[in-house]
Write a protein that holds these residues in place. Structure first.
Motif, mmCIF file in Angstrom:
data_model
loop_
_atom_site.group_PDB
_atom_site.id
_atom_site.type_symbol
_atom_site.label_atom_id
_atom_site.label_comp_id
_atom_site.label_asym_id
_atom_site.label_seq_id
_atom_site.Cartn_x
_atom_site.Cartn_y
_atom_site.Cartn_z
ATOM 1 N N PRO A 271 0.812 -1.070 -0.356
ATOM 2 C CA PRO A 271 -0.130 0.288 -0.072
ATOM 3 C C PRO A 271 0.919 1.201 0.098
ATOM 4 C CG PRO A 271 -0.861 -1.866 1.876
ATOM 5 C CD PRO A 271 0.463 -1.800 1.311
ATOM 6 N N LEU A 272 0.855 1.882 -0.893
ATOM 7 C CA LEU A 272 0.958 3.796 -0.913
ATOM 8 C C LEU A 272 1.432 4.132 0.295
ATOM 9 C CD1 LEU A 272 1.923 5.139 -3.030
ATOM 10 C CD2 LEU A 272 0.213 6.610 -3.051
ATOM 11 N N THR B 141 -9.830 5.125 -3.589
ATOM 12 C CA THR B 141 -8.707 4.195 -4.439
ATOM 13 C C THR B 141 -8.248 3.735 -3.381
ATOM 14 O OG1 THR B 141 -6.937 6.032 -3.338
ATOM 15 C CG2 THR B 141 -8.348 6.474 -5.549
ATOM 16 N N TRP B 142 -7.824 2.617 -3.971
ATOM 17 C CA TRP B 142 -6.980 1.532 -3.362
ATOM 18 C C TRP B 142 -5.484 1.763 -4.146
ATOM 19 C CZ3 TRP B 142 -11.809 0.762 -4.690
ATOM 20 C CH2 TRP B 142 -12.424 0.599 -3.412
ATOM 21 N N GLN B 143 -4.047 1.939 -3.422
ATOM 22 C CA GLN B 143 -3.128 2.271 -4.341
ATOM 23 C C GLN B 143 -1.833 1.363 -3.626
ATOM 24 O OE1 GLN B 143 -2.383 6.386 -5.449
ATOM 25 N NE2 GLN B 143 -4.324 6.466 -5.041
ATOM 26 N N TRP B 144 -1.043 1.179 -4.629
ATOM 27 C CA TRP B 144 0.053 0.355 -4.323
ATOM 28 C C TRP B 144 1.633 0.349 -4.969
ATOM 29 C CZ3 TRP B 144 -4.725 -1.911 -5.341
ATOM 30 C CH2 TRP B 144 -5.605 -2.740 -4.651
ATOM 31 N N THR B 145 3.036 0.369 -4.676
ATOM 32 C CA THR B 145 3.659 0.515 -5.155
ATOM 33 C C THR B 145 3.970 -0.861 -5.445
ATOM 34 O OG1 THR B 145 5.061 -0.003 -2.770
ATOM 35 C CG2 THR B 145 4.633 2.109 -3.877
ATOM 36 N N LEU B 146 4.455 -1.080 -6.560
ATOM 37 C CA LEU B 146 5.685 -2.529 -6.888
ATOM 38 C C LEU B 146 6.994 -2.510 -6.644
ATOM 39 C CD1 LEU B 146 3.851 -1.971 -10.515
ATOM 40 C CD2 LEU B 146 2.818 -3.003 -8.607
ATOM 41 N N ARG B 147 7.178 -3.700 -6.296
ATOM 42 C CA ARG B 147 8.517 -3.887 -5.661
ATOM 43 C C ARG B 147 8.647 -5.276 -6.559
ATOM 44 N NH1 ARG B 147 8.838 -0.541 -1.090
ATOM 45 N NH2 ARG B 147 7.758 0.404 -0.644
ATOM 46 N N LEU B 148 10.223 -5.538 -6.422
ATOM 47 C CA LEU B 148 10.798 -7.463 -7.095
ATOM 48 C C LEU B 148 10.278 -7.769 -5.439
ATOM 49 C CD1 LEU B 148 12.895 -6.323 -9.391
ATOM 50 C CD2 LEU B 148 10.520 -7.462 -9.864
ATOM 51 N N LYS B 149 10.549 -9.138 -5.467
ATOM 52 C CA LYS B 149 11.136 -9.406 -4.476
ATOM 53 C C LYS B 149 11.930 -10.060 -3.818
ATOM 54 C CE LYS B 149 6.681 -12.361 -3.904
ATOM 55 N NZ LYS B 149 5.841 -14.134 -3.921
ATOM 56 N N SER B 150 12.869 -9.549 -5.213
ATOM 57 C CA SER B 150 14.345 -10.200 -4.271
ATOM 58 C C SER B 150 14.512 -8.940 -4.646
ATOM 59 C CB SER B 150 14.786 -10.207 -6.277
ATOM 60 O OG SER B 150 14.536 -9.548 -7.152
ATOM 61 N N ILE B 151 14.461 -7.421 -4.655
ATOM 62 C CA ILE B 151 14.031 -6.297 -4.096
ATOM 63 C C ILE B 151 13.088 -5.300 -3.998
ATOM 64 C CG2 ILE B 151 17.111 -6.381 -5.227
ATOM 65 C CD1 ILE B 151 15.363 -4.537 -6.854
ATOM 66 N N PRO B 152 13.005 -5.395 -2.545
ATOM 67 C CA PRO B 152 11.741 -5.284 -1.896
ATOM 68 C C PRO B 152 11.896 -4.153 -1.163
ATOM 69 C CG PRO B 152 12.230 -6.799 0.311
ATOM 70 C CD PRO B 152 13.344 -6.898 -1.700
ATOM 71 N N ASN B 153 13.256 -3.258 -0.702
ATOM 72 C CA ASN B 153 12.709 -2.153 -0.706
ATOM 73 C C ASN B 153 13.164 -0.926 -1.621
ATOM 74 O OD1 ASN B 153 13.220 -2.635 2.331
ATOM 75 N ND2 ASN B 153 15.524 -3.265 2.235
ATOM 76 N N GLN B 154 13.622 -1.426 -2.840
ATOM 77 C CA GLN B 154 12.654 -0.318 -4.385
ATOM 78 C C GLN B 154 11.948 -1.113 -4.754
ATOM 79 O OE1 GLN B 154 15.925 1.054 -6.214
ATOM 80 N NE2 GLN B 154 13.843 1.904 -7.222
ATOM 81 N N ILE B 155 11.102 0.355 -5.048
ATOM 82 C CA ILE B 155 9.735 0.793 -6.028
ATOM 83 C C ILE B 155 10.326 0.281 -7.328
ATOM 84 C CG2 ILE B 155 7.970 2.346 -6.124
ATOM 85 C CD1 ILE B 155 8.453 3.137 -3.164
ATOM 86 N N ILE B 156 9.470 -0.086 -8.159
ATOM 87 C CA ILE B 156 9.926 -0.007 -9.221
ATOM 88 C C ILE B 156 8.347 0.324 -10.744
ATOM 89 C CG2 ILE B 156 11.427 -1.922 -9.631
ATOM 90 C CD1 ILE B 156 9.445 -3.575 -10.469
ATOM 91 N N GLY B 157 7.287 0.965 -9.569
ATOM 92 C CA GLY B 157 6.238 1.585 -10.441
ATOM 93 C C GLY B 157 4.477 1.281 -9.502
#
Length: 149
Positions: free
Chosen positions: A16-17, A68-84
């Protein structure tokens, strides 16, 4: 009101954002290749405090109102990095929007994210229809909508 939960796909965490996401979003988002396909209300050039202002003034109040419901996307391999980012909204003809930072495009990641939030939309929130308008020129986004998610 049902809050946005953390969602998972095979490769992604959708969190969640929150306001603390603003600095990373500010670095990733303001690229014309991303912004050109988004709604006209996104300012260009994108202001230096655009991500903070968006989250603080628009996103969080809309979330609190249950619109609204909003999320940041993160790779499981680098969970602290937002990618979208991806969101769902209760607007009459505009229920889903998303963007993905340039280095992570064309890997099927947004399809995974769309599957997760579409499931949340129908099976948790119990909405009967999901509409996701897009720019005609945004071929990649059109292809996601063409898939049966």
């Amino acid at each position: 009101m049902i809050p946005a939960p953390t969602l998972e796909t095979p490769r992604l965490l959708l969190r969640p954002l929150e306001l603390a996401d603003a600095p990373q979003l500010q670095l990733l988002f303001p690229h014309w290749e991303i912004v050109r396909y988004l709604a006209a209300q996104v300012p260009w050039p994108y202001p230096p405090d655009g991500a903070y202002r968006y989250i603080h003034d628009m996103a969080l109040p809309s979330i609190e109102r249950g619109e609204t419901w909003q999320w940041t996307l993160r790779l499981k391999s680098i969970p602290n990095q937002i990618i979208g980012s991806i969101d769902l909204r209760t607007k009459e003809n505009d229920n889903r929007g998303f963007w993905l930072a340039l280095p992570w495009q064309r890997q099927g990641l947004m399809t995974e994210a769309c599957e997760a939030v579409t499931d949340f939309w129908f099976n948790t929130l119990q909405f009967p229809v999901l509409r996701a308008p897009k720019a005609v020129a945004n071929i990649a986004s059109c292809r996601i909508s063409e898939k049966k998610l």
